[in-house]
Design an enzyme around this catalytic site. Structure first.
Site, PDB file in Angstrom:
ATOM      1  N   LEU A 121       0.837  -1.209   0.000  1.00 41.77           N
ATOM      2  CA  LEU A 121       0.000   0.000   0.000  1.00 41.77           C
ATOM      3  C   LEU A 121       0.865   1.250   0.000  1.00 41.77           C
ATOM      4  O   LEU A 121       1.938   1.263   0.598  1.00 41.77           O
ATOM      5  CB  LEU A 121      -0.878   0.010   1.262  1.00 41.77           C
ATOM      6  CG  LEU A 121      -1.854  -1.148   1.430  1.00 41.77           C
ATOM      7  CD1 LEU A 121      -2.468  -1.116   2.827  1.00 41.77           C
ATOM      8  CD2 LEU A 121      -2.930  -1.091   0.354  1.00 41.77           C
ATOM      9  N   ASP A 180       2.510  -6.037   2.708  1.00 44.94           N
ATOM     10  CA  ASP A 180       2.992  -5.053   3.689  1.00 44.94           C
ATOM     11  C   ASP A 180       3.473  -5.685   5.000  1.00 44.94           C
ATOM     12  O   ASP A 180       3.709  -4.970   5.974  1.00 44.94           O
ATOM     13  CB  ASP A 180       1.866  -4.048   3.999  1.00 44.94           C
ATOM     14  CG  ASP A 180       1.647  -3.060   2.860  1.00 44.94           C
ATOM     15  OD1 ASP A 180       2.566  -2.266   2.599  1.00 44.94           O
ATOM     16  OD2 ASP A 180       0.587  -3.115   2.215  1.00 44.94           O
ATOM     17  N   GLU A 226       5.111  -3.580  12.988  1.00 44.43           N
ATOM     18  CA  GLU A 226       4.651  -2.743  14.104  1.00 44.43           C
ATOM     19  C   GLU A 226       3.141  -2.585  14.142  1.00 44.43           C
ATOM     20  O   GLU A 226       2.549  -2.447  15.216  1.00 44.43           O
ATOM     21  CB  GLU A 226       5.270  -1.341  13.997  1.00 44.43           C
ATOM     22  CG  GLU A 226       4.715  -0.403  15.032  1.00 44.43           C
ATOM     23  CD  GLU A 226       5.323   0.979  14.971  1.00 44.43           C
ATOM     24  OE1 GLU A 226       5.205   1.645  13.938  1.00 44.43           O
ATOM     25  OE2 GLU A 226       5.931   1.378  15.972  1.00 44.43           O
ATOM     26  N   ASP A 227       2.516  -2.620  12.964  1.00 46.22           N
ATOM     27  CA  ASP A 227       1.084  -2.344  12.922  1.00 46.22           C
ATOM     28  C   ASP A 227       0.224  -3.473  13.466  1.00 46.22           C
ATOM     29  O   ASP A 227      -0.972  -3.295  13.668  1.00 46.22           O
ATOM     30  CB  ASP A 227       0.680  -1.984  11.477  1.00 46.22           C
ATOM     31  CG  ASP A 227       1.371  -0.708  11.042  1.00 46.22           C
ATOM     32  OD1 ASP A 227       1.409   0.231  11.855  1.00 46.22           O
ATOM     33  OD2 ASP A 227       1.900  -0.664   9.915  1.00 46.22           O
ATOM     34  N   ARG A 264      -4.357  -5.960   5.283  1.00 43.19           N
ATOM     35  CA  ARG A 264      -3.376  -6.220   6.337  1.00 43.19           C
ATOM     36  C   ARG A 264      -3.968  -6.957   7.546  1.00 43.19           C
ATOM     37  O   ARG A 264      -3.224  -7.368   8.441  1.00 43.19           O
ATOM     38  CB  ARG A 264      -2.723  -4.896   6.784  1.00 43.19           C
ATOM     39  CG  ARG A 264      -2.053  -4.154   5.623  1.00 43.19           C
ATOM     40  CD  ARG A 264      -1.009  -3.192   6.096  1.00 43.19           C
ATOM     41  NE  ARG A 264      -0.001  -3.868   6.894  1.00 43.19           N
ATOM     42  CZ  ARG A 264       0.898  -3.260   7.669  1.00 43.19           C
ATOM     43  NH1 ARG A 264       0.902  -1.954   7.718  1.00 43.19           N
ATOM     44  NH2 ARG A 264       1.778  -3.939   8.365  1.00 43.19           N
ATOM     45  N   ARG A 274      -6.524   4.846   9.464  1.00 47.78           N
ATOM     46  CA  ARG A 274      -6.457   3.436   9.862  1.00 47.78           C
ATOM     47  C   ARG A 274      -6.962   3.168  11.286  1.00 47.78           C
ATOM     48  O   ARG A 274      -7.170   2.030  11.667  1.00 47.78           O
ATOM     49  CB  ARG A 274      -5.002   2.964   9.793  1.00 47.78           C
ATOM     50  CG  ARG A 274      -4.336   3.124   8.431  1.00 47.78           C
ATOM     51  CD  ARG A 274      -4.831   2.083   7.455  1.00 47.78           C
ATOM     52  NE  ARG A 274      -4.172   2.243   6.173  1.00 47.78           N
ATOM     53  CZ  ARG A 274      -2.979   1.727   5.887  1.00 47.78           C
ATOM     54  NH1 ARG A 274      -2.327   1.029   6.787  1.00 47.78           N
ATOM     55  NH2 ARG A 274      -2.461   1.896   4.689  1.00 47.78           N
ATOM     56  N   HIS A 318       0.308   7.521   9.558  1.00 47.38           N
ATOM     57  CA  HIS A 318       0.169   7.156  10.967  1.00 47.38           C
ATOM     58  C   HIS A 318       0.662   8.292  11.873  1.00 47.38           C
ATOM     59  O   HIS A 318       1.526   9.076  11.474  1.00 47.38           O
ATOM     60  CB  HIS A 318       1.016   5.917  11.287  1.00 47.38           C
ATOM     61  CG  HIS A 318       0.459   4.632  10.780  1.00 47.38           C
ATOM     62  ND1 HIS A 318       1.201   3.729  10.049  1.00 47.38           N
ATOM     63  CD2 HIS A 318      -0.760   4.056  10.931  1.00 47.38           C
ATOM     64  CE1 HIS A 318       0.462   2.677   9.760  1.00 47.38           C
ATOM     65  NE2 HIS A 318      -0.739   2.848  10.281  1.00 47.38           N
ATOM     66  N   CYS A 335       8.109   1.130  11.940  1.00 48.39           N
ATOM     67  CA  CYS A 335       7.222   0.099  11.360  1.00 48.39           C
ATOM     68  C   CYS A 335       7.864  -1.274  11.283  1.00 48.39           C
ATOM     69  O   CYS A 335       7.185  -2.286  11.243  1.00 48.39           O
ATOM     70  CB  CYS A 335       6.815   0.456   9.933  1.00 48.39           C
ATOM     71  SG  CYS A 335       6.814   2.161   9.537  1.00 48.39           S
TER      72      CYS A 335
HETATM   73  C1  CIR Z   1       0.789   0.585   4.867  1.00 51.83           C
HETATM   74  O1  CIR Z   1       0.264   1.481   4.186  1.00 51.83           O
HETATM   75  O2  CIR Z   1       0.159  -0.033   5.725  1.00 51.83           O
HETATM   76  C2  CIR Z   1       2.242   0.256   4.628  1.00 51.83           C
HETATM   77  N1  CIR Z   1       2.543   0.446   3.254  1.00 51.83           N
HETATM   78  C3  CIR Z   1       3.131   1.100   5.494  1.00 51.83           C
HETATM   79  C4  CIR Z   1       2.961   0.851   6.953  1.00 51.83           C
HETATM   80  C5  CIR Z   1       3.851   1.688   7.780  1.00 51.83           C
HETATM   81  N2  CIR Z   1       3.702   1.361   9.155  1.00 51.83           N
HETATM   82  C6  CIR Z   1       3.941   2.195  10.166  1.00 51.83           C
HETATM   83  O3  CIR Z   1       4.166   3.373   9.971  1.00 51.83           O
HETATM   84  N3  CIR Z   1       3.807   1.729  11.405  1.00 51.83           N
END
Ligand code: CIR
Length: 260
Positions: free
Chosen positions: A24, A66, A71-72, A91, A137, A168, A255
């Protein structure tokens, strides 16, 4: 509440998958170079290890472009871990792949079940509170569920805003020590860090804000010399890590790991 800090014994990372090119992104600024990304990821892991921490490297997940951005998927606190509910549908499935690894280390693993959504990238844990930025998100219901899940551990959750157009909350800030935050000016003007000492990223170097303090080092994306110098002048031991490829997917230093 056991004071969370920047001192960690462990980190969990996940290898990038080839499908990362389908990851993404808010704006298409080019296809990530997989080889370069792997190279940078290796240096990131080496640097975490250099602090004496153990790094658990999970294998790539080709079905989740992704998934390198671990971290997410969770919030790790001294008392336990909370599994997140990502707001990005592609995700959501990453969480189930992370859960068993957290259960190896934590007796208490809780879960945001929804209907709300929340991603780890929107959560900044300091020594006194948990700040959660509302974003595309992370919604109010997700934050309220998190609040109820960490209440008996003694945490205060404070809702803040993520600047418009920023993925984020932590895209724009990071914890440098118990009372110091590195932040972009556009985030800090909201006043959300009024009880902290704030160091600003240099003009035009906003992407340097997604850094991490990990034990004795500050891991900073490379290419932001003024911010690197400013951190150095403030006494931080800065390690610069290439981030050009993750940046194409709105990713930064925080991340790429879960730290606990
Ligand atoms: C996303 O859009 O979910 C990924 N391409 C990037 C996630 C980055 N995560 C973060 O900053 N904790």
């Amino acid at each position: 509440m056991n004071e969370p800090s920047y001192e960690f014994a462990r980190a969990i990372t996940r290898a990038p998958c080839k499908n990362i090119i389908d990851g993404l992104r808010a704006v298409d600024i080019g296809t990530p170079d997989f080889t370069q990304m792997c190279h940078d990821h290796t240096l990131y892991i080496q640097t975490l290890r250099e602090t004496g921490a153990t790094v658990i490297e999970l294998p790539f997940l080709e079905n989740y472009p992704d998934s390198v951005f671990v971290e997410d998927t969770a919030l790790c606190l001294p008392e336990g871990a909370i599994l997140m509910k990502p707001g990005a549908p592609s995700r959501l499935g990453e969480v189930a792949h992370m859960a068993p690894h957290l259960r190896e280390f934590y007796d208490d693993v809780r879960e945001v079940k929804g209907p709300g959504h929340i991603e780890g990238g929107d959560i900044l844990t300091t020594s006194k509170e948990i700040l959660v930025g509302l974003s595309e998100r992370t919604d109010m219901e997700g934050v309220e569920e998190l609040r109820s899940l960490v209440k008996d551990w003694g945490y205060t959750v404070r809702i803040v805003n993520t600047p418009a157009g920023v993925l984020h909350f932590k895209t724009d800030c990071s914890l440098l020590d118990t009372n110091t935050i590195l932040s972009t000016k556009r985030l800090a003007v909201s006043g959300c860090f009024k009880d902290y000492r704030v160091l600003h990223t240099a003009e035009g170097e906003e992407a340097a804000a997604n850094s991490i303090r990990f034990n004795q080092f500050v891991l900073l994306p490379s290419g932001f010399p003024k911010t690197a110098q400013m951190l150095h002048d403030n006494g931080y031991d800065v390690r610069e890590i290439g981030n050009t490829e993750c940046a194409k997917l709105d990713g930064g230093m925080s991340c790429l790991s879960l730290r606990f």
